[in-house]
Design a protein around this motif. Structure first.
Motif, PDB file in Angstrom:
ATOM      1  N   GLN A  74       0.855  -1.186   0.000  1.00 35.96           N
ATOM      2  CA  GLN A  74       0.000   0.000   0.000  1.00 35.96           C
ATOM      3  C   GLN A  74       0.891   1.235   0.000  1.00 35.96           C
ATOM      4  N   ALA A  75       1.145   1.782  -1.192  1.00 37.38           N
ATOM      5  CA  ALA A  75       2.064   2.911  -1.318  1.00 37.38           C
ATOM      6  C   ALA A  75       1.522   4.156  -0.638  1.00 37.38           C
ATOM      7  N   ASN A  76       0.210   4.402  -0.785  1.00 38.35           N
ATOM      8  CA  ASN A  76      -0.462   5.525  -0.113  1.00 38.35           C
ATOM      9  C   ASN A  76      -1.950   5.212  -0.067  1.00 38.35           C
ATOM     10  N   ASP A  77      -2.762   6.216   0.240  1.00 36.59           N
ATOM     11  CA  ASP A  77      -4.193   5.974   0.418  1.00 36.59           C
ATOM     12  C   ASP A  77      -4.877   5.502  -0.859  1.00 36.59           C
ATOM     13  N   MET A  78      -4.296   5.805  -2.017  1.00 35.89           N
ATOM     14  CA  MET A  78      -4.967   5.476  -3.275  1.00 35.89           C
ATOM     15  C   MET A  78      -4.251   4.413  -4.099  1.00 35.89           C
ATOM     16  N   ASN A  79      -2.954   4.226  -3.927  1.00 38.59           N
ATOM     17  CA  ASN A  79      -2.176   3.356  -4.804  1.00 38.59           C
ATOM     18  C   ASN A  79      -1.729   2.073  -4.105  1.00 38.59           C
ATOM     19  N   THR A  80      -1.958   0.943  -4.781  1.00 36.78           N
ATOM     20  CA  THR A  80      -1.535  -0.364  -4.287  1.00 36.78           C
ATOM     21  C   THR A  80      -0.755  -1.086  -5.385  1.00 36.78           C
ATOM     22  N   LEU A  81       0.380  -1.651  -5.016  1.00 35.16           N
ATOM     23  CA  LEU A  81       1.200  -2.439  -5.924  1.00 35.16           C
ATOM     24  C   LEU A  81       1.197  -3.889  -5.468  1.00 35.16           C
ATOM     25  N   SER A  82       1.387  -4.809  -6.405  1.00 37.19           N
ATOM     26  CA  SER A  82       1.340  -6.229  -6.057  1.00 37.19           C
ATOM     27  C   SER A  82       2.286  -7.027  -6.936  1.00 37.19           C
ATOM     28  N   ILE A  83       2.868  -8.063  -6.345  1.00 36.58           N
ATOM     29  CA  ILE A  83       3.644  -9.050  -7.091  1.00 36.58           C
ATOM     30  C   ILE A  83       3.086 -10.422  -6.748  1.00 36.58           C
TER      31      ILE A  83
END
Length: 323
Positions: A101-110
């Protein structure tokens, strides 16, 4: 040598684990259950039947002291059958993903996916030259064909990355992902020919929803896939109208069109009700094969059900110091 090609769906959003392992758990709710059914080319001698079912969920956060990292997992089953030989592929896979969870709006996944597959065929519906006596076909005649193995099992590994942007207090979101399948190059030959490996499939997806009006959304998506000598580009858009936004009784209808470049025009319709999404599409063939199909392609049905867990609320009571 036999070259294989993976299954595909026109409504790919109902089968995200077949697009990128990074899509496991990449959705606002907590649990997601999906299914896709496709029947293609029933008007020609080699019809295709394809099914995919999957479930994925967000897992309890086991990383103490780090709220930015979380885990997700999923399982899926694919089945595909085609032709008089009933050539089929059955596969069962498990997927795990790590979310950041990079910030309130952005999520990254592997994500990483491991799959066990089995290919099989049957000669019962086949005819061979040696079974013709010069005038008539005689099924009792020896075909003189020797098939020592009608089944082939193999294991392979895939991986993927994904990103999601979700705007708070708004229906708008964007999602993108890339998946690389069959990284181990499994041998798929019934005769264990080492040169007959399943080629890697690269898939790239991007899509999202734009809330253009309190009642209207614009839906867009693009999917590109490359596997050996085969490539496919699918683009589409739709309009979604919200009939009701009452909590637990949400109703929306969605009408759109997708295009598989050089292959098909695909009108689509979706009904959203509460936690359910059901979509229907039909491929209208526009490729060179339309001479045989007369424009007929395939009907596809997709369904998705999501579950949102009730979050625990802990009320903190501050005690007043005693002097």
């Amino acid at each position: 040598m036999l070259l294989g090609q993976d299954i595909h769906f026109s409504q790919s959003h109902f089968s995200p684990l077949n697009i990128s392992p990074g899509f496991a758990g990449m959705f606002p709710e907590d649990v997601r259950i999906m299914g896709s059914y496709r029947s293609q080319w029933q008007s020609v001698p080699v019809p295709y039947l394809t099914f995919s079912g999957a479930a994925d969920m967000k897992l309890p956060n086991l990383m103490r002291g780090n709220d930015k990292l979380s885990l997700a997992g999923g399982v899926h089953f694919n089945y595909d059958q085609a032709g008089d030989s009933e050539l089929s592929l059955s596969s069962f896979g498990a997927t795990g993903a790590l979310h950041y969870q990079a910030n309130d709006m952005n999520t990254l996944s592997i994500g990483v996916q491991s799959v066990v597959s089995q290919r099989s065929f049957s000669i019962a519906g086949l005819q061979f030259n040696n079974q013709f006596d010069g005038e008539l076909y005689d099924p009792s005649r020896d075909s003189k064909e020797n098939f020592t193995n009608e089944n082939k099992a193999f294991v392979d590994v895939s991986a993927g990355l994904s990103w999601m942007l979700q705007k708070e207090d708004n229906r708008s979101y964007a999602i993108a992902g890339i998946g690389a399948y069959h990284l181990t190059g499994p041998v798929q030959s019934f005769k264990d020919d080492p040169d007959s490996k399943l080629p890697m499939r690269l898939s790239i997806y991007s899509g999202g929803v734009i809330q253009a009006h309190p009642k209207w959304d614009i839906v867009i998506h693009v999917l590109g896939q490359l596997q050996g000598p085969y490539e496919q580009i699918l683009v589409g858009g739709a309009g979604r109208y919200h009939l009701s936004e009452a909590k637990g009784k949400e109703v929306a209808i969605q009408i759109g069109t997708s295009f598989r470049i050089g292959d098909a025009v695909i009108p689509t319709f979706e009904l959203h009700y509460a936690a359910w999404k059901i979509g229907v599409s039909y491929d209208i063939n526009i490729s060179a094969f339309d001479t045989a199909t007369n424009g007929n392609g395939g009907i596809e049905i997709g369904a998705m059900y999501t579950i949102t867990n009730v979050k625990e609320c802990v009320k903190v009571i501050e005690s007043c110091p005693v002097f």
